[in-house]
Design a protein around this motif. Structure first.
Motif, PDB file in Angstrom:
ATOM      1  N   LYS A 130       0.832  -1.212   0.000  1.00 19.79           N
ATOM      2  CA  LYS A 130       0.000   0.000   0.000  1.00 19.79           C
ATOM      3  C   LYS A 130       0.862   1.256   0.000  1.00 19.79           C
ATOM      4  O   LYS A 130       0.515   2.264  -0.632  1.00 19.79           O
ATOM      5  CB  LYS A 130      -0.910   0.003   1.226  1.00 19.79           C
ATOM      6  CG  LYS A 130      -2.108  -0.911   1.091  1.00 19.79           C
ATOM      7  CD  LYS A 130      -3.056  -0.640   2.231  1.00 19.79           C
ATOM      8  CE  LYS A 130      -4.280  -1.524   2.164  1.00 19.79           C
ATOM      9  NZ  LYS A 130      -5.054  -1.436   3.407  1.00 19.79           N
ATOM     10  N   SER A 131       1.996   1.194   0.733  1.00 19.01           N
ATOM     11  CA  SER A 131       2.885   2.361   0.764  1.00 19.01           C
ATOM     12  C   SER A 131       3.424   2.637  -0.627  1.00 19.01           C
ATOM     13  O   SER A 131       3.590   3.782  -1.037  1.00 19.01           O
ATOM     14  CB  SER A 131       4.064   2.117   1.708  1.00 19.01           C
ATOM     15  OG  SER A 131       3.612   1.639   2.927  1.00 19.01           O
ATOM     16  N   LEU A 132       3.704   1.563  -1.354  1.00 18.99           N
ATOM     17  CA  LEU A 132       4.241   1.715  -2.705  1.00 18.99           C
ATOM     18  C   LEU A 132       3.194   2.363  -3.622  1.00 18.99           C
ATOM     19  O   LEU A 132       3.533   3.155  -4.500  1.00 18.99           O
ATOM     20  CB  LEU A 132       4.637   0.336  -3.246  1.00 18.99           C
ATOM     21  CG  LEU A 132       5.666   0.312  -4.366  1.00 18.99           C
ATOM     22  CD1 LEU A 132       6.928   1.038  -3.945  1.00 18.99           C
ATOM     23  CD2 LEU A 132       6.007  -1.124  -4.742  1.00 18.99           C
ATOM     24  N   LEU A 133       1.916   2.032  -3.370  1.00 11.81           N
ATOM     25  CA  LEU A 133       0.852   2.670  -4.150  1.00 11.81           C
ATOM     26  C   LEU A 133       0.762   4.157  -3.804  1.00 11.81           C
ATOM     27  O   LEU A 133       0.558   5.000  -4.672  1.00 11.81           O
ATOM     28  CB  LEU A 133      -0.492   1.994  -3.871  1.00 11.81           C
ATOM     29  CG  LEU A 133      -0.676   0.614  -4.505  1.00 11.81           C
ATOM     30  CD1 LEU A 133      -2.005   0.020  -4.090  1.00 11.81           C
ATOM     31  CD2 LEU A 133      -0.590   0.712  -6.024  1.00 11.81           C
ATOM     32  N   ALA A 134       0.913   4.455  -2.508  1.00 12.40           N
ATOM     33  CA  ALA A 134       0.836   5.854  -2.072  1.00 12.40           C
ATOM     34  C   ALA A 134       2.051   6.642  -2.554  1.00 12.40           C
ATOM     35  O   ALA A 134       1.953   7.825  -2.877  1.00 12.40           O
ATOM     36  CB  ALA A 134       0.719   5.918  -0.558  1.00 12.40           C
ATOM     37  N   LEU A 135       3.221   5.999  -2.575  1.00 12.52           N
ATOM     38  CA  LEU A 135       4.462   6.673  -2.988  1.00 12.52           C
ATOM     39  C   LEU A 135       5.123   5.861  -4.101  1.00 12.52           C
ATOM     40  O   LEU A 135       6.066   5.109  -3.857  1.00 12.52           O
ATOM     41  CB  LEU A 135       5.426   6.788  -1.804  1.00 12.52           C
ATOM     42  CG  LEU A 135       4.984   7.580  -0.592  1.00 12.52           C
ATOM     43  CD1 LEU A 135       6.000   7.417   0.524  1.00 12.52           C
ATOM     44  CD2 LEU A 135       4.846   9.053  -0.937  1.00 12.52           C
ATOM     45  N   PRO A 136       4.661   6.006  -5.326  1.00  5.31           N
ATOM     46  CA  PRO A 136       5.162   5.139  -6.405  1.00  5.31           C
ATOM     47  C   PRO A 136       6.655   5.315  -6.687  1.00  5.31           C
ATOM     48  O   PRO A 136       7.295   4.403  -7.176  1.00  5.31           O
ATOM     49  CB  PRO A 136       4.340   5.557  -7.624  1.00  5.31           C
ATOM     50  CG  PRO A 136       3.281   6.465  -7.131  1.00  5.31           C
ATOM     51  CD  PRO A 136       3.654   6.960  -5.797  1.00  5.31           C
ATOM     52  N   GLY A 137       7.215   6.475  -6.365  1.00  3.72           N
ATOM     53  CA  GLY A 137       8.635   6.710  -6.659  1.00  3.72           C
ATOM     54  C   GLY A 137       9.557   6.145  -5.591  1.00  3.72           C
ATOM     55  O   GLY A 137      10.761   6.299  -5.665  1.00  3.72           O
ATOM     56  N   HIS A 138       8.978   5.522  -4.563  1.00  2.00           N
ATOM     57  CA  HIS A 138       9.803   5.039  -3.452  1.00  2.00           C
ATOM     58  C   HIS A 138      10.095   3.558  -3.580  1.00  2.00           C
ATOM     59  O   HIS A 138       9.437   2.838  -4.300  1.00  2.00           O
ATOM     60  CB  HIS A 138       9.086   5.290  -2.119  1.00  2.00           C
ATOM     61  CG  HIS A 138       9.242   6.691  -1.621  1.00  2.00           C
ATOM     62  ND1 HIS A 138       8.838   7.781  -2.355  1.00  2.00           N
ATOM     63  CD2 HIS A 138       9.754   7.176  -0.461  1.00  2.00           C
ATOM     64  CE1 HIS A 138       9.100   8.886  -1.662  1.00  2.00           C
ATOM     65  NE2 HIS A 138       9.648   8.544  -0.518  1.00  2.00           N
ATOM     66  N   ARG A 139      11.084   3.137  -2.827  1.00  2.33           N
ATOM     67  CA  ARG A 139      11.413   1.717  -2.747  1.00  2.33           C
ATOM     68  C   ARG A 139      11.182   1.300  -1.306  1.00  2.33           C
ATOM     69  O   ARG A 139      11.550   2.019  -0.378  1.00  2.33           O
ATOM     70  CB  ARG A 139      12.878   1.560  -3.110  1.00  2.33           C
ATOM     71  CG  ARG A 139      13.428   0.199  -2.861  1.00  2.33           C
ATOM     72  CD  ARG A 139      14.814   0.094  -3.405  1.00  2.33           C
ATOM     73  NE  ARG A 139      15.785   0.678  -2.490  1.00  2.33           N
ATOM     74  CZ  ARG A 139      17.076   0.762  -2.758  1.00  2.33           C
ATOM     75  NH1 ARG A 139      17.522   0.376  -3.920  1.00  2.33           N
ATOM     76  NH2 ARG A 139      17.915   1.280  -1.897  1.00  2.33           N
ATOM     77  N   MET A 140      10.549   0.161  -1.107  1.00  3.98           N
ATOM     78  CA  MET A 140      10.246  -0.290   0.244  1.00  3.98           C
ATOM     79  C   MET A 140      11.231  -1.390   0.643  1.00  3.98           C
ATOM     80  O   MET A 140      11.345  -2.398  -0.043  1.00  3.98           O
ATOM     81  CB  MET A 140       8.822  -0.844   0.328  1.00  3.98           C
ATOM     82  CG  MET A 140       7.757   0.138  -0.101  1.00  3.98           C
ATOM     83  SD  MET A 140       7.715   1.581   0.976  1.00  3.98           S
ATOM     84  CE  MET A 140       7.043   2.803  -0.156  1.00  3.98           C
ATOM     85  N   VAL A 141      11.927  -1.166   1.738  1.00  2.88           N
ATOM     86  CA  VAL A 141      12.834  -2.196   2.260  1.00  2.88           C
ATOM     87  C   VAL A 141      12.213  -2.731   3.545  1.00  2.88           C
ATOM     88  O   VAL A 141      12.088  -1.988   4.521  1.00  2.88           O
ATOM     89  CB  VAL A 141      14.229  -1.602   2.556  1.00  2.88           C
ATOM     90  CG1 VAL A 141      15.175  -2.689   3.037  1.00  2.88           C
ATOM     91  CG2 VAL A 141      14.792  -0.915   1.335  1.00  2.88           C
ATOM     92  N   THR A 142      11.809  -3.962   3.548  1.00  3.23           N
ATOM     93  CA  THR A 142      11.193  -4.509   4.760  1.00  3.23           C
ATOM     94  C   THR A 142      12.268  -5.119   5.658  1.00  3.23           C
ATOM     95  O   THR A 142      13.407  -5.320   5.234  1.00  3.23           O
ATOM     96  CB  THR A 142      10.165  -5.605   4.418  1.00  3.23           C
ATOM     97  OG1 THR A 142      10.854  -6.675   3.786  1.00  3.23           O
ATOM     98  CG2 THR A 142       9.084  -5.082   3.488  1.00  3.23           C
ATOM     99  N   ARG A 143      11.857  -5.421   6.877  1.00  2.77           N
ATOM    100  CA  ARG A 143      12.812  -6.000   7.828  1.00  2.77           C
ATOM    101  C   ARG A 143      13.318  -7.346   7.306  1.00  2.77           C
ATOM    102  O   ARG A 143      14.473  -7.710   7.514  1.00  2.77           O
ATOM    103  CB  ARG A 143      12.152  -6.159   9.183  1.00  2.77           C
ATOM    104  CG  ARG A 143      13.146  -6.479  10.260  1.00  2.77           C
ATOM    105  CD  ARG A 143      12.440  -6.886  11.521  1.00  2.77           C
ATOM    106  NE  ARG A 143      11.697  -5.791  12.106  1.00  2.77           N
ATOM    107  CZ  ARG A 143      10.665  -5.972  12.916  1.00  2.77           C
ATOM    108  NH1 ARG A 143      10.260  -7.178  13.223  1.00  2.77           N
ATOM    109  NH2 ARG A 143      10.031  -4.936  13.431  1.00  2.77           N
ATOM    110  N   ALA A 144      12.450  -8.065   6.630  1.00  2.00           N
ATOM    111  CA  ALA A 144      12.870  -9.364   6.075  1.00  2.00           C
ATOM    112  C   ALA A 144      13.993  -9.164   5.052  1.00  2.00           C
ATOM    113  O   ALA A 144      14.932  -9.958   4.987  1.00  2.00           O
ATOM    114  CB  ALA A 144      11.685 -10.058   5.431  1.00  2.00           C
ATOM    115  N   ASP A 145      13.923  -8.064   4.269  1.00  2.00           N
ATOM    116  CA  ASP A 145      14.999  -7.765   3.309  1.00  2.00           C
ATOM    117  C   ASP A 145      16.318  -7.528   4.037  1.00  2.00           C
ATOM    118  O   ASP A 145      17.375  -7.985   3.607  1.00  2.00           O
ATOM    119  CB  ASP A 145      14.665  -6.503   2.496  1.00  2.00           C
ATOM    120  CG  ASP A 145      13.498  -6.710   1.546  1.00  2.00           C
ATOM    121  OD1 ASP A 145      13.339  -7.851   1.089  1.00  2.00           O
ATOM    122  OD2 ASP A 145      12.757  -5.748   1.296  1.00  2.00           O
ATOM    123  N   MET A 146      16.229  -6.757   5.151  1.00  2.00           N
ATOM    124  CA  MET A 146      17.456  -6.450   5.904  1.00  2.00           C
ATOM    125  C   MET A 146      18.075  -7.734   6.424  1.00  2.00           C
ATOM    126  O   MET A 146      19.285  -7.949   6.335  1.00  2.00           O
ATOM    127  CB  MET A 146      17.135  -5.534   7.085  1.00  2.00           C
ATOM    128  CG  MET A 146      16.549  -4.198   6.681  1.00  2.00           C
ATOM    129  SD  MET A 146      15.895  -3.353   8.139  1.00  2.00           S
ATOM    130  CE  MET A 146      14.711  -2.251   7.383  1.00  2.00           C
TER     131      MET A 146
END
Lengths: 381, 110
Positions: A215-231
């Protein structure tokens, strides 16, 4: 003591004397054996401990970090971006993070300058105040109450009074940190108000992290989401890779040792064959000869396994692994004095034990059995 | 007065084995009690939570090594277009195949 135990004790007596007779040769092989187990066990113990530590601390990391991207590169987020995420249901603690790097020429090290989140009053900082990590304090030789001076690449000057040095026990995550107040940070890096390095978000229900990132990606299409699982995955990959590189480098030495040990264990010298023939001739049966030789092998291999593993444990957990550190460290001038929680992965140690002891005994068994089951007269000739 | 027991070669072997087993048990006890470790780890976790930290401070030699989980795919060349990766940390870290989350066009990293 039962008859069986008495018999085994005599066999051990004989095996020990046999090892003693070969003195320097037995000892030399044993010491190399211990050294090999020590190196491999050190890598295994260090790897398991640092993974566990990384997992435990990253457990408290933000659930999602949103990074603005422009033309494929990292870009600053704005206050408006944060407002767009504020409406998301399930997103709990949401804030713009301010952090950046400073190459400190006097210490020749990279520091991470960061503005502490406003949620914890213990880290509230006034203008001109700083909280620094253990590594920064060590390199710049400052302590709480002393002054720390920083110069930005644009020749801005920052004069800070050290309020606190973060505890040594947390160096793994905080060694290079310089925490400063927001006003100091913005002035030092010439960063306009309303701009943030990225956005950190906590999610109330852990099962919803993926959905909220979406949903955050939909709200901010220019952003990249790094989740804790990625870290977590990032560090899992790094440690697996480095452990693999280390083991690959060691494999040549391991093979060389395996050949040496196999040769020593499997190839019976004429003297040893003669000795077995004499034992058979004076009334030992095949089982006794094999039992005696197996005890000899067990004393060498189990002893080497125990000594090597215990030494590796002391190396990693009591002395902070000085022999492995350079591989992890690279050229970092500011390397944290990592304290690792002692941990032993039973399965890994059992595997190491199995591969140390069993092949050695197996290599002994066949030639001894062949010699011991032959006619003593033929063996002695 | 009884005569001293005859020397048996297995006695020193048992002594050494006993010493090694005792050392191994001591190590296991050290793991179990781990003096002060629970509090230290809790402090470290609390710090990560309070400051919203995302990475370990292990690879501080280059800017792009410090926050591995936050670095982007261009990071290896960010010191200059002709400059290949030159820091030990970079050469010993595998490429981040988890990024971008959507995957690569060639389907790698999936």
């Amino acid at each position: 003591m039962g008859a069986w135990a008495t018999r085994q004790r005599y066999l051990i007596d004989f095996a020990a004397l046999s090892l003693w007779r070969h003195g320097a040769r037995s000892l030399g092989l044993w010491l190399i054996y211990v050294l090999v187990v020590f190196v491999v066990a050190s890598v295994i113990l260090y790897g398991a401990a640092i993974r566990r530590e990384a997992n435990a601390v990253l457990d408290a990391a933000p659930d999602v970090v949103a990074q603005a991207m422009r033309m494929g590169r990292h870009e600053m987020s704005t206050g408006a971006d944060i407002e767009k995420l504020r409406g998301l249901r399930g997103a709990d603690r949401l804030e713009g993070r301010l952090w950046g790097y400073l190459y400190d020429t006097s210490a020749a090290a990279n520091f991470t300058l960061q503005v502490p989140s406003g949620f914890d009053p213990r880290f509230r900082l006034e203008r001109g105040e700083a909280i620094i990590g253990e590594g920064v304090a060590r390199l710049r030789k400052v302590e709480a109450g002393k002054m720390l001076f920083l110069i930005s690449p644009a020749r801005r000057f920052l004069k800070l009074k050290v309020k606190q040095v973060l505890p040594l026990g947390s160096a793994l995550v905080s060694s290079d940190l310089v925490l400063v107040g927001e006003a100091d940070f913005r002035a030092f890096f010439d960063l306009p108000a309303g701009q943030y390095t990225d956005i950190a978000m906590r999610v109330r229900n852990p099962a919803e992290v993926g959905k909220i990132a979406e949903k955050s990606l939909l709200a901010l299409p220019g952003h990249r989401m790094v989740t804790r699982a990625d870290m977590r995955r990032t560090y899992e990959a790094i440690f697996s890779w480095r452990e693999g590189v280390l083991v690959a480098l060691l494999s040549g030495a391991l093979l060389a040792f395996a050949i040496l040990a196999f040769d020593k264990a499997a190839g019976l010298s004429a003297g040893e064959r003669r000795e077995i023939g004499i034992l058979k001739a004076i009334g030992w049966d095949t089982g006794d000869v094999i039992g005696m030789k197996l005890w000899e092998g067990a004393v060498v291999s189990v002893g080497a396994f125990l000594a090597g593993t215990v030494a590796a444990y002391a190396h990693v957990f009591l002395f902070s692994a000085p022999l492995i550190e350079p591989v992890i460290k690279g050229w970092s001038t500011l390397f944290p004095r990592v304290t690792l929680t002692p941990t032993v992965d039973a399965l890994q140690v059992a595997t190491l034990g199995f591969f140390t002891v069993v092949p050695y005994l197996a290599a002994i068994l066949v030639p001894i059995w062949r010699t011991a089951s032959a006619d003593p007269d033929r063996v002695m000739r | 007065m009884t005569a001293p027991a005859p020397f048996r070669a297995s006695t020193p072997v048992f002594r050494i084995a006993g010493g090694l087993v005792a050392a191994a048990i001591a190590a296991l006890v050290h793991v179990a009690i781990a003096p002060g470790e629970a509090a230290r780890l809790e402090g470290e976790r609390a710090l990560v939570e309070a400051l919203d930290l995302t990475d370990l401070a292990l690879f501080t030699e280059a800017r792009y090594g410090r926050h591995r989980s936050q670095a982007d795919l261009h990071s290896a060349f960010q010191d200059g277009p002709m400059l290949a990766e030159h820091f030990p940390a970079g050469s010993m870290v595998p490429p981040a195949r988890g990024f971008p989350p959507a995957g690569f066009a060639d389907g790698e990293g999936e």
